[in-house]
Scaffold this motif. Structure first.
Motif, PDB file in Angstrom:
ATOM      1  N   ALA A  32      -8.528   5.054  -0.870  1.00  0.00           N
ATOM      2  CA  ALA A  32      -8.084   5.505   0.451  1.00  0.00           C
ATOM      3  C   ALA A  32      -7.320   4.402   1.180  1.00  0.00           C
ATOM      4  O   ALA A  32      -6.301   4.659   1.828  1.00  0.00           O
ATOM      5  CB  ALA A  32      -9.282   5.963   1.285  1.00  0.00           C
ATOM      6  N   ALA A  33      -7.801   3.174   1.072  1.00  0.00           N
ATOM      7  CA  ALA A  33      -7.123   2.046   1.711  1.00  0.00           C
ATOM      8  C   ALA A  33      -5.753   1.812   1.088  1.00  0.00           C
ATOM      9  O   ALA A  33      -4.764   1.583   1.793  1.00  0.00           O
ATOM     10  CB  ALA A  33      -7.982   0.789   1.606  1.00  0.00           C
ATOM     11  N   PHE A  34      -5.694   1.870  -0.244  1.00  0.00           N
ATOM     12  CA  PHE A  34      -4.432   1.680  -0.955  1.00  0.00           C
ATOM     13  C   PHE A  34      -3.424   2.753  -0.533  1.00  0.00           C
ATOM     14  O   PHE A  34      -2.267   2.460  -0.210  1.00  0.00           O
ATOM     15  CB  PHE A  34      -4.694   1.711  -2.462  1.00  0.00           C
ATOM     16  CG  PHE A  34      -3.535   1.339  -3.334  1.00  0.00           C
ATOM     17  CD1 PHE A  34      -2.433   0.632  -2.867  1.00  0.00           C
ATOM     18  CD2 PHE A  34      -3.546   1.695  -4.670  1.00  0.00           C
ATOM     19  CE1 PHE A  34      -1.372   0.290  -3.697  1.00  0.00           C
ATOM     20  CE2 PHE A  34      -2.499   1.356  -5.520  1.00  0.00           C
ATOM     21  CZ  PHE A  34      -1.397   0.663  -5.028  1.00  0.00           C
ATOM     22  N   ALA A  35      -3.863   4.004  -0.488  1.00  0.00           N
ATOM     23  CA  ALA A  35      -2.983   5.095  -0.075  1.00  0.00           C
ATOM     24  C   ALA A  35      -2.496   4.905   1.361  1.00  0.00           C
ATOM     25  O   ALA A  35      -1.317   5.126   1.666  1.00  0.00           O
ATOM     26  CB  ALA A  35      -3.701   6.434  -0.223  1.00  0.00           C
ATOM     27  N   ALA A  36      -3.389   4.481   2.254  1.00  0.00           N
ATOM     28  CA  ALA A  36      -3.008   4.259   3.653  1.00  0.00           C
ATOM     29  C   ALA A  36      -2.024   3.102   3.785  1.00  0.00           C
ATOM     30  O   ALA A  36      -1.070   3.169   4.573  1.00  0.00           O
ATOM     31  CB  ALA A  36      -4.256   3.993   4.499  1.00  0.00           C
ATOM     32  N   ALA A  37      -2.233   2.047   3.008  1.00  0.00           N
ATOM     33  CA  ALA A  37      -1.322   0.898   3.044  1.00  0.00           C
ATOM     34  C   ALA A  37       0.069   1.292   2.550  1.00  0.00           C
ATOM     35  O   ALA A  37       1.080   0.934   3.164  1.00  0.00           O
ATOM     36  CB  ALA A  37      -1.895  -0.248   2.211  1.00  0.00           C
ATOM     37  N   VAL A  38       0.129   2.028   1.446  1.00  0.00           N
ATOM     38  CA  VAL A  38       1.424   2.467   0.910  1.00  0.00           C
ATOM     39  C   VAL A  38       2.111   3.411   1.897  1.00  0.00           C
ATOM     40  O   VAL A  38       3.321   3.312   2.127  1.00  0.00           O
ATOM     41  CB  VAL A  38       1.265   3.105  -0.486  1.00  0.00           C
ATOM     42  CG1 VAL A  38       2.554   3.779  -0.940  1.00  0.00           C
ATOM     43  CG2 VAL A  38       0.831   2.053  -1.500  1.00  0.00           C
ATOM     44  N   ALA A  39       1.354   4.312   2.505  1.00  0.00           N
ATOM     45  CA  ALA A  39       1.930   5.220   3.496  1.00  0.00           C
ATOM     46  C   ALA A  39       2.511   4.449   4.679  1.00  0.00           C
ATOM     47  O   ALA A  39       3.591   4.789   5.182  1.00  0.00           O
ATOM     48  CB  ALA A  39       0.878   6.219   3.974  1.00  0.00           C
ATOM     49  N   ALA A  40       1.808   3.404   5.117  1.00  0.00           N
ATOM     50  CA  ALA A  40       2.303   2.580   6.227  1.00  0.00           C
ATOM     51  C   ALA A  40       3.600   1.871   5.835  1.00  0.00           C
ATOM     52  O   ALA A  40       4.527   1.766   6.643  1.00  0.00           O
ATOM     53  CB  ALA A  40       1.241   1.560   6.643  1.00  0.00           C
ATOM     54  N   MET A  41       3.676   1.397   4.596  1.00  0.00           N
ATOM     55  CA  MET A  41       4.895   0.726   4.140  1.00  0.00           C
ATOM     56  C   MET A  41       6.051   1.718   3.980  1.00  0.00           C
ATOM     57  O   MET A  41       7.202   1.377   4.235  1.00  0.00           O
ATOM     58  CB  MET A  41       4.636  -0.004   2.827  1.00  0.00           C
ATOM     59  CG  MET A  41       3.715  -1.210   2.967  1.00  0.00           C
ATOM     60  SD  MET A  41       3.404  -2.031   1.399  1.00  0.00           S
ATOM     61  CE  MET A  41       4.966  -2.890   1.160  1.00  0.00           C
ATOM     62  N   ALA A  42       5.754   2.937   3.558  1.00  0.00           N
ATOM     63  CA  ALA A  42       6.800   3.938   3.304  1.00  0.00           C
ATOM     64  C   ALA A  42       7.370   4.537   4.590  1.00  0.00           C
ATOM     65  O   ALA A  42       8.534   4.962   4.609  1.00  0.00           O
ATOM     66  CB  ALA A  42       6.242   5.048   2.416  1.00  0.00           C
TER      67      ALA A  42
END
Length: 172
Positions: A32-42
């Motif tokens: 979940a953290a990884f997905a949230a981090a990637v979403a923030a970068m995208a």
């Protein structure tokens, strides 16, 4: 996990005495953290996605590949010397604790391709600058740079000195 930034841990004296390393591997280990981090970068790039994401070895590979999938574009590895088969271009740069080189395949991107450069941490800015220069030497249009964490006191953004935007998901 909405606050993925809480998972970044400090590792003192790594890789050399006096350096405070920011370890993002706990973020990567938590789906979940990884997905949230990637979403923030995208998020800043969704309206006009790049043709390719260029990820800098090694954690930039992980984030860059995930970001390329998220933005539905290609991925280009930017590696340390001797890791890519075939002909490469090379660029030297300075780190806060020494110097190094980066390489990219001579045919990694076509001239005019819109490329986003990605790394895990912006410290002094040398790595991002070297990757940007390599891609521009190939005729790529670098549309910006994106990092997961910017270490503000080290002044890497001041050394970016580029017309293309530099984005950071987290400022520390």
């Amino acid at each position: 996990m909405s606050d993925w930034s809480a998972l970044i841990r400090d590792v003192p004296d790594f890789p050399k005495p006096g350096i405070m390393f920011r370890d993002i591997t706990p973020v990567l280990a938590d789906p979940a953290a990884f997905a949230a981090a990637v979403a923030a970068m995208a998020a800043p790039w969704r309206a006009t996605p790049p043709d390719a994401v260029a990820g800098i070895e090694s954690r930039g590979f992980i984030l860059g590949a995930a970001l390329a999938l998220e933005l539905r574009c290609g991925f280009v590895p930017v590696r340390k010397p001797g890791k890519l088969p075939g002909r490469t271009l090379s660029q030297g740069y300075r780190l806060e604790y020494g110097s190094d080189r980066l390489e990219v395949h001579v045919d990694a991107v076509p001239a005019g391709a819109r490329v986003l450069v990605v790394d895990d941490v912006l410290a002094t800015g040398g790595t991002l600058r070297a990757a940007t220069e390599l891609l521009r030497r190939q005729g790529a249009q670098v549309i910006g740079a994106d990092v997961l964490v910017e270490l503000v006191p080290l002044g890497g953004r001041d050394r970016w000195d580029d017309a293309a935007p530099l984005r950071a998901a987290l400022l520390m």
